[in-house]
Write a protein that holds these residues in place. Sequence first.
Motif, mmCIF file in Angstrom:
data_model
loop_
_atom_site.group_PDB
_atom_site.id
_atom_site.type_symbol
_atom_site.label_atom_id
_atom_site.label_comp_id
_atom_site.label_asym_id
_atom_site.label_seq_id
_atom_site.Cartn_x
_atom_site.Cartn_y
_atom_site.Cartn_z
ATOM 1 N N HIS A 94 5.173 -34.029 -10.616
ATOM 2 C CA HIS A 94 4.378 -35.253 -10.523
ATOM 3 C C HIS A 94 3.266 -35.085 -9.496
ATOM 4 O O HIS A 94 3.446 -34.453 -8.459
ATOM 5 C CB HIS A 94 5.272 -36.444 -10.185
ATOM 6 C CG HIS A 94 6.350 -36.632 -11.207
ATOM 7 N ND1 HIS A 94 6.067 -36.876 -12.532
ATOM 8 C CD2 HIS A 94 7.709 -36.558 -11.103
ATOM 9 C CE1 HIS A 94 7.199 -36.963 -13.215
ATOM 10 N NE2 HIS A 94 8.208 -36.763 -12.365
ATOM 11 N N LYS A 96 -0.162 -36.912 -7.278
ATOM 12 C CA LYS A 96 -0.638 -38.161 -6.669
ATOM 13 C C LYS A 96 -2.120 -38.002 -6.349
ATOM 14 O O LYS A 96 -2.603 -36.886 -6.116
ATOM 15 C CB LYS A 96 0.147 -38.466 -5.398
ATOM 16 C CG LYS A 96 0.040 -37.365 -4.350
ATOM 17 C CD LYS A 96 0.719 -37.707 -3.049
ATOM 18 C CE LYS A 96 0.623 -36.539 -2.079
ATOM 19 N NZ LYS A 96 1.148 -36.816 -0.761
ATOM 20 N N VAL A 106 3.212 -34.407 -5.566
ATOM 21 C CA VAL A 106 3.880 -35.420 -4.753
ATOM 22 C C VAL A 106 4.647 -34.758 -3.599
ATOM 23 O O VAL A 106 4.780 -35.333 -2.522
ATOM 24 C CB VAL A 106 4.823 -36.266 -5.651
ATOM 25 C CG1 VAL A 106 5.754 -37.154 -4.835
ATOM 26 C CG2 VAL A 106 3.988 -37.132 -6.587
#
Length: 428
Positions: A94, A96, A106
């Motif tokens: 993931h 960000k 992340v």
Amino acid sequence: MKLFDVIVVGAGTSGMMAAIAAATAGSNTLLIEKNKRVGKKLLLTGGGRCNVTNNRPADEIIAHIPGNGKFLYSAFSQFNNYDIMEFFESNGTHLKEEDHGRMFPVTDRSKTIVETLFNKLEQLGVTIYTEAKVEKILHKDQQVIGVALEHEKIYAPCVILTTGGRTYPSTGATGDGYKLAKRLGHTISPLYATESPIISEDLFIRDKTLQGLSLRDVSLAVLDSKGKTIVSHQMDLLFTHFGLSGPAALRCSSFINQELQKNNDLPVTLSLDIFPEKEKSEILSELQSKLHEHPDKTIKNALKNYIPERYLDLLLEQLKLVNTPAKQVTDLQLEQFVQTTKGFLIHAVKTLPIEKSFVTGGGISLKEVNPKTMESKKIGGLFFAGELLDINGYTGGYNVTAAFVTGHVAGSHAAEIAEYTYLPLDEM
């Protein structure tokens, strides 16, 4: 005899993505890396956190790649920054978003990105050779037939060169790919440092007057030999013991190096504006009211907190106004002072060398590369991707994006060509 469909030389950002794209398209793929591990330079990017791409529209990304970014339009129509994000998300990593659209894992660890790519390579069955150096690209009748390592030859109808530039030689980026390409008749545009701190020999730099001073949101411009602005960047700036660093300086560096090349290494003039959002008239009126408020103080004390103290001292010293009482400052002196806040001149003699810079400018001439496929126009089955190409962007995820995009496009098209290219094995 070892035989593959696609051989990728260099397991950095573009190389790993090229091998993944080729293997995803069904090619039997070999990835060769001279280091012990893959992704060594990728581990260093984004301060060790890996700024993996940028969440901006394609046009904006390309605008942030001043070194031949337009060459990438065709590649971006096939695979772009949103596809990069989707690749990592769909593989369980993931991301960000941070300032200026920069995308990070992340976990805040570049190792996460390298591991994701490595796991995907393994999952796809890509063969990986580490501590192996390609000595030569094998070819016959203007067609690639494989590579020669120190003690063996490996055959394939397609070879993708992704060996990186010449920055960070500790990661193995020593310019091998340029030599391999040159031997096959490719032109190498002159290499220069980009995204690199700037060296100045101006007296205030040599005296370390401003060393360690950081200025927020200022504008730094590179001027040509006639004093016209070539480029300017409004960002933060840091004065160092040798010159200038920080985002504004790094973004100007490639233009400085190009000017130096153009003008036989004559110093390049930079202009610093510490109030880029204000007109001269606005600054003048603010200064006048401050001086009227404190007529008996020296100009230095009257203007305290208006400009960072050490920078104010330098400007006043250059105009011989340090101890002048506010009430004695003439209109002409004040106008000259305003002028220095909007256009303080600094002279750049060079930048740090390529080896100590973030990105290599110059590289394989793009006139000799097909923008749709990344294939050589000179040798069939030879592809290029990543920093080896004459493409360079600003820091902020733009170079990594260009590497992933060109890697994916090269890998996909190499797989396609490998499907129907006949290798004359009986003649080898």
